[in-house]
Design an enzyme around this catalytic site. Structure first.
Site, PDB file in Angstrom:
ATOM      1  N   HIS A  99      56.120 -18.066 -14.956  1.00  0.00           N
ATOM      2  CA  HIS A  99      56.483 -18.761 -16.198  1.00  0.00           C
ATOM      3  C   HIS A  99      57.749 -19.593 -15.997  1.00  0.00           C
ATOM      4  CE1 HIS A  99      53.650 -16.959 -19.126  1.00  0.00           C
ATOM      5  NE2 HIS A  99      53.600 -16.006 -18.215  1.00  0.00           N
ATOM      6  N   GLU A 152      58.656 -22.099 -17.697  1.00  0.00           N
ATOM      7  CA  GLU A 152      59.188 -22.575 -18.976  1.00  0.00           C
ATOM      8  C   GLU A 152      60.304 -21.680 -19.509  1.00  0.00           C
ATOM      9  OE1 GLU A 152      56.672 -19.257 -20.258  1.00  0.00           O
ATOM     10  OE2 GLU A 152      56.429 -20.823 -18.736  1.00  0.00           O
ATOM     11  N   CYS A 206      50.388 -19.764 -15.715  1.00  0.00           N
ATOM     12  CA  CYS A 206      49.849 -18.426 -15.954  1.00  0.00           C
ATOM     13  C   CYS A 206      48.370 -18.483 -16.321  1.00  0.00           C
ATOM     14  CB  CYS A 206      50.682 -17.679 -16.980  1.00  0.00           C
ATOM     15  SG  CYS A 206      50.403 -15.886 -16.946  1.00  0.00           S
TER      16      CYS A 206
END
Length: 259
Positions: free
Chosen positions: A230, A232, A122
């Protein structure tokens, strides 16, 4: 040596909590590096105290810091890269982080030059593009005909981080190889986005509106990749996200073993 964990540095943001500035990394990134990449996370402060933006050189040089790391992770953030850094007018309504800007751009260039594995997410992907000479759209959601890449601000995190749109993974790229296909569904939580891709970056993924969603460093001697979404977030439940962090961790282990 084979039993040691590689050390991966995570660049912190500067956040004001109460009346004090804190250097912090959101837990989801730490979790993904620790358990997805199977590495020891080491939080890197974003420059020095207060407004001393030269602190990266005075406290710890980029070269000295990277000598002690096996990988560098650039997480996302609520803040945005300052538009003047890529030739756009300043935007007083945009949340920035000058200390992170001053630290990240130097670290990115030094990491690539030294062959330190690099994974950028990001804001980190936007920093990668700017560090290598690219530009950004400051407000991507205001461009006619483009998707609204922002998260719904009034919704809970589960909704904000839910899959938002598909991306096309370019054939022959790192992501297509990890995914075993040429398409993936991703979340979308960003204002800024790549306008002009930096020289030396190769597109890895595109959104349906043509927005560059991922790129790799063409001449990098190690893993060097940035994604706009994202991975994660709940990485354990997403095969591509799990594969991304595993590949990053393996590159860090290879650096550890070679040192």
């Amino acid at each position: 040596m084979s039993h040691r964990l590689p050390v991966i540095g995570l660049l912190a943001d500067v956040k004001t909590i109460g009346q004090h500035p804190f250097h912090a990394v959101t837990e989801k990134y730490i979790d993904a590096v620790a358990h997805g990449a199977r590495a020891l996370p080491l939080l890197i402060p974003a420059g020095g105290a207060g407004r001393d933006l030269q602190a990266l050189d005075t406290l710890y040089g980029a070269e000295e810091l990277l000598e002690r790391l096996d990988g560098l992770f650039l997480p996302g953030s609520l803040s945005n890269v300052a538009p003047p850094l890529y030739g756009a007018p300043a935007d007083p309504q945009m949340l920035g982080d000058a200390q992170r800007d001053a630290t990240s751009l130097a670290l990115i260039r030094a990491a690539i030059a030294r062959g330190v594995p690099l994974f950028a997410v990001c804001r980190g992907f936007q920093e990668l593009n700017v560090a290598l000479g690219g530009t950004l759209h400051p407000r991507l959601h205001e461009i006619p005909g483009r998707l609204d890449h922002c998260e719904p601000a009034d919704q809970p995190r589960e909704v904000q981080y839910a899959p938002a749109h598909p991306v096309r993974l370019l054939a022959g790229g790192v992501l297509a190889g990890l995914a075993g296909s040429e398409q993936a569904m991703v979340n979308s939580l960003h204002w800024q986005g790549v306008a002009t891709l930096a020289p030396g970056l190769i597109v890895e993924a595109l959104a349906p509106d043509g927005q560059v969603e991922a790129a790799r460093v063409a001449a990098a001697s190690a893993f060097a990749l940035g994604v706009q979404w994202h991975p994660e977030w709940k990485f354990r439940d997403n095969p591509l996200s799990s594969a991304l962090f595993a590949a990053f961790g393996e590159a860090a282990r290879q650096r550890l073993q070679g040192r």
